[in-house]
Motif scaffolding. Structure first.
Motif, short mmCIF file in Angstrom:
data_model
loop_
_atom_site.label_atom_id
_atom_site.label_comp_id
_atom_site.label_asym_id
_atom_site.label_seq_id
_atom_site.Cartn_x
_atom_site.Cartn_y
_atom_site.Cartn_z
N PHE A 274 -0.16 -3.39 -2.87
CA PHE A 274 -0.18 -1.95 -2.29
C PHE A 274 -0.14 -2.22 -0.73
O PHE A 274 -0.58 -1.23 0.01
CB PHE A 274 -1.29 -1.40 -3.12
CG PHE A 274 -1.20 -1.03 -4.26
CD1 PHE A 274 -0.49 -0.29 -5.00
CD2 PHE A 274 -2.04 -1.94 -5.18
CE1 PHE A 274 -0.24 -0.14 -6.40
CE2 PHE A 274 -1.75 -1.79 -6.42
CZ PHE A 274 -1.13 -0.89 -7.14
N GLY A 275 -0.33 -3.39 -0.25
CA GLY A 275 -0.47 -3.65 1.17
C GLY A 275 0.52 -2.78 2.13
O GLY A 275 1.68 -2.23 1.67
N GLY A 276 0.40 -2.78 3.36
CA GLY A 276 0.96 -2.28 4.33
C GLY A 276 2.42 -2.90 4.92
O GLY A 276 3.23 -2.34 5.72
N ASP A 277 2.35 -4.14 4.43
CA ASP A 277 3.62 -4.93 4.92
C ASP A 277 5.01 -4.40 4.12
O ASP A 277 4.93 -4.10 3.13
CB ASP A 277 3.43 -6.45 4.54
CG ASP A 277 2.32 -6.91 5.58
OD1 ASP A 277 2.46 -6.57 6.84
OD2 ASP A 277 1.54 -7.95 5.17
N PRO A 278 6.07 -4.59 4.79
CA PRO A 278 7.23 -4.30 4.09
C PRO A 278 7.72 -4.93 2.93
O PRO A 278 8.01 -4.33 1.76
CB PRO A 278 8.44 -4.62 5.04
CG PRO A 278 7.58 -4.60 6.44
CD PRO A 278 6.27 -5.10 6.07
N TRP A 279 7.23 -6.26 2.54
CA TRP A 279 7.34 -6.73 1.29
C TRP A 279 6.58 -6.70 0.26
O TRP A 279 6.60 -7.06 -0.75
CB TRP A 279 7.50 -8.22 1.58
CG TRP A 279 6.22 -9.02 2.57
CD1 TRP A 279 6.09 -9.07 3.56
CD2 TRP A 279 4.86 -9.19 1.91
NE1 TRP A 279 4.88 -9.62 3.94
CE2 TRP A 279 4.29 -9.53 2.93
CE3 TRP A 279 4.42 -9.15 0.50
CZ2 TRP A 279 2.87 -9.97 2.88
CZ3 TRP A 279 3.13 -9.65 0.43
CH2 TRP A 279 2.21 -9.90 1.64
N CYS A 280 5.47 -5.67 0.44
CA CYS A 280 4.50 -5.37 -0.65
C CYS A 280 5.10 -4.44 -1.53
O CYS A 280 5.89 -3.60 -1.17
CB CYS A 280 3.40 -4.68 0.02
SG CYS A 280 2.33 -5.68 1.06
N ILE A 281 4.92 -4.82 -3.10
CA ILE A 281 6.07 -4.42 -3.87
C ILE A 281 5.67 -3.00 -4.70
O ILE A 281 6.60 -2.48 -5.21
CB ILE A 281 6.19 -5.69 -4.90
CG1 ILE A 281 4.83 -5.94 -5.53
CG2 ILE A 281 6.83 -6.70 -4.47
CD1 ILE A 281 4.81 -7.01 -6.70
N TYR A 282 4.46 -2.34 -4.64
CA TYR A 282 4.29 -1.35 -5.40
C TYR A 282 3.87 -0.24 -4.78
O TYR A 282 2.98 0.70 -5.29
CB TYR A 282 3.25 -1.72 -6.54
CG TYR A 282 3.89 -2.49 -7.61
CD1 TYR A 282 5.05 -2.60 -7.82
CD2 TYR A 282 3.01 -3.86 -8.05
CE1 TYR A 282 5.69 -3.79 -8.71
CE2 TYR A 282 3.31 -4.73 -8.75
CZ TYR A 282 4.71 -4.94 -9.26
OH TYR A 282 5.41 -5.65 -10.02
N ARG A 283 3.82 -0.25 -3.19
CA ARG A 283 3.45 0.74 -2.40
C ARG A 283 3.90 2.30 -3.00
O ARG A 283 5.21 2.34 -3.39
CB ARG A 283 3.63 0.62 -1.05
CG ARG A 283 3.26 -0.46 -0.42
CD ARG A 283 3.55 -0.66 1.08
NE ARG A 283 4.93 -0.79 1.49
CZ ARG A 283 5.61 -0.62 2.44
NH1 ARG A 283 5.04 -0.47 3.50
NH2 ARG A 283 6.83 -0.86 2.75
N GLY A 284 3.31 3.14 -3.07
CA GLY A 284 3.48 4.59 -3.50
C GLY A 284 3.25 4.73 -5.20
O GLY A 284 3.62 5.58 -5.53
N LYS A 285 3.40 3.74 -5.57
CA LYS A 285 3.25 3.71 -7.17
C LYS A 285 1.70 3.76 -7.57
O LYS A 285 0.87 3.02 -6.91
CB LYS A 285 3.96 2.43 -7.78
CG LYS A 285 5.33 2.45 -7.65
CD LYS A 285 6.17 1.41 -8.38
CE LYS A 285 7.49 1.56 -8.69
NZ LYS A 285 8.38 1.99 -7.48
N HIS A 286 1.49 4.35 -8.66
CA HIS A 286 0.01 4.49 -9.21
C HIS A 286 -0.08 3.67 -10.72
O HIS A 286 0.34 4.41 -11.68
CB HIS A 286 -0.30 5.95 -9.43
CG HIS A 286 -0.08 6.71 -8.23
ND1 HIS A 286 -1.19 6.89 -7.20
CD2 HIS A 286 0.80 7.63 -7.72
CE1 HIS A 286 -0.87 7.49 -6.15
NE2 HIS A 286 0.30 7.99 -6.42
#
Length: 457
Positions: A274-286
């Motif tokens: 969930f981190g802010g780097d472009p490669w973080c994989i589940y950003r925006g998912k719950h």
């Protein structure tokens, strides 16, 4: 019950499994439930006539107490059904029908097993009796060139080698239509709000796409949550399939970080996801977050230091995801997996509620998540960022457009002082009595095993 976009409306603990088929949430005041149950039963008993074993009848049951989600409910009269279905299960359905749960802001998610059925499933029994002549032989993965371990006269695929569970052929349109019609009935007749899909990692992807579009037509906010263990959750959690899935990676990271006194592990998993780097994989998912469930040891049993129960729940409710609390664990009960009775120790029948300080703390955390305020928005939707990582402590940030919450966790029996520029200024101490505003000089003192949630003022 989890809102599909991550807002925890209520903390609802799973009720008991009956025939391992359905988990239904029941929550109401004792008088309201009893009155509603009698009225609904009387009405349905007079008017409802369902096919086969669904004919309703009123039944006087011995006066007994049912422990449902930590609430004692006395039922002197309930609904029973002809056939082999448990009366309490259908009483729950009837209560749903008349919006007792929905009136209290509770959404209900059924545990749906679409990958396999038992050997007693009616279509499989037809195959056992009629073999090649059965119109349902293609509902399963069957070969008449072999035999099963039960001597059926044909071989079939079971779930992961368990041949008491017969795998369904989800590429057969007739099977899919049958399952979707079941879902329609659950939604339209019983008011069900979503499904938790058992072994979702094994389900046919086209079936999940069809299920997604079908349920969206039934209810635009119908939620689909999949059971997954490992791998890339994006494969099934996306706009075409599921809304969420079980986050086993962070489950392992949670208890393991406390047991090994290595908060770097859970901090790494949370940033990776969930981190802010472009490669973080589940950003925006719950994703569905948990510290235990019906398949794994209770948190109170797996933690080597039982005093870590409090900071572990502090982590659970502070991190991204939809926090899920397994019934009884809010009281800190123990339960080991794989004993002499199998896994039944994980799913006990509890005679009496046993609330304690941990229960109060978990309730407080749930209220923070379910409030309609800036802090709740940050905790439910805010981006994740590690601020300070130590072996024994972790400080991280949850931030959205209008709110920032800092979560500080101390995993050991010794005080600790955080130092960080993010700790400079005015903050609302959310977990303190009356949530006072405090001024911090760039540092924060934590007592042993303490958790603090700080909303920037």
């Amino acid at each position: 019950a989890a809102h599909k976009e991550g807002i925890v409306r209520r903390i609802v603990l799973p009720a008991y499994h009956f025939q391992a088929e359905v988990v239904v949430a029941l929550c109401d005041l004792e008088r309201q439930v009893a009155v509603a149950a009698r009225r609904i039963a009387q009405h349905r008993g007079l008017t409802a006539r369902h096919a086969r074993q669904d004919t309703l009848r009123l039944a006087k049951l011995p006066d007994k107490r049912l422990l449902v989600h930590g609430i004692h409910i006395r039922m002197s009269q309930a609904v029973a059904l002809d056939g082999n279905k448990a009366g309490i299960r259908h009483l729950a359905h009837l209560l749903l029908r008349h919006f007792v749960l929905h009136a209290h802001g509770i959404r209900v998610v059924l545990d749906a097993v679409f990958n396999h059925v038992g050997r007693g499933f009616w279509a499989f029994r037809d195959v056992q009796e009629r073999k090649w002549d059965s119109p349902y032989k293609d509902w399963f993965h069957i070969s008449f060139d072999g035999d099963s371990c039960y001597g059926d006269g044909f071989w079939y695929e079971g779930w992961e080698g368990h041949f008491e569970l017969v795998k369904l052929n989800l590429q057969n349109p007739a099977v899919v239509d049958y399952l979707l019609e079941s879902v329609r009935r659950w939604a339209e007749v019983f008011g069900v709000d979503g499904l938790r899909l058992d072994v979702a990692y094994m389900l046919d992807r086209d079936f999940m796409r069809r299920l997604h579009s079908f349920t969206r037509e039934l209810k635009p906010d119908f939620v689909l949550i999949g059971e997954t263990l490992h791998g890339d959750y994006n494969q099934i959690v996306n706009e075409e399939m599921l809304d969420s899935c079980t986050n086993y990676e962070c489950y392992k990271g949670l208890y393991s970080s406390f047991n090994s006194v290595n908060m770097f592990e859970i901090a790494h998993s949370l940033h990776r996801q969930f981190g802010g780097d472009p490669w973080c994989i589940y950003r925006g998912k719950h994703l569905l977050s948990f510290v235990d469930n019906h398949d794994v040891p209770r948190l109170a049993s797996i933690l080597t230091d039982k005093s870590c129960l409090r900071p572990a729940y502090g982590m659970l409710f502070g991190m991204p995801g939809i926090p899920c609390v397994y019934y009884g664990s809010e009281w800190g009960i123990a339960g080991e997996k794989g004993g002499s009775d199998g896994d039944w120790a994980l799913r006990p029948a509890l005679d009496e509620p046993a609330p304690n300080d941990l229960t109060t703390f978990v309730t407080q955390l749930a209220h923070l998540r379910s409030a309609n305020d800036a802090a709740a928005r940050a905790l439910n939707y805010g981006a994740y960022r590690n601020v300070v990582i130590q072996n024994k402590q972790l400080l991280f940030e949850r931030a959205c457009d209008d709110a920032t919450v800092l979560v500080a966790v101390n995993a050991v029996n010794e005080p600790y002082s955080f130092g960080a520029g993010e700790l400079n200024g005015s903050f609302v101490d959310l977990l303190a009595d009356d949530a006072p505003t405090v001024e911090l000089p760039g540092s924060l003192e934590l007592a042993p095993y303490e958790v603090r949630y700080l909303l920037r003022a």
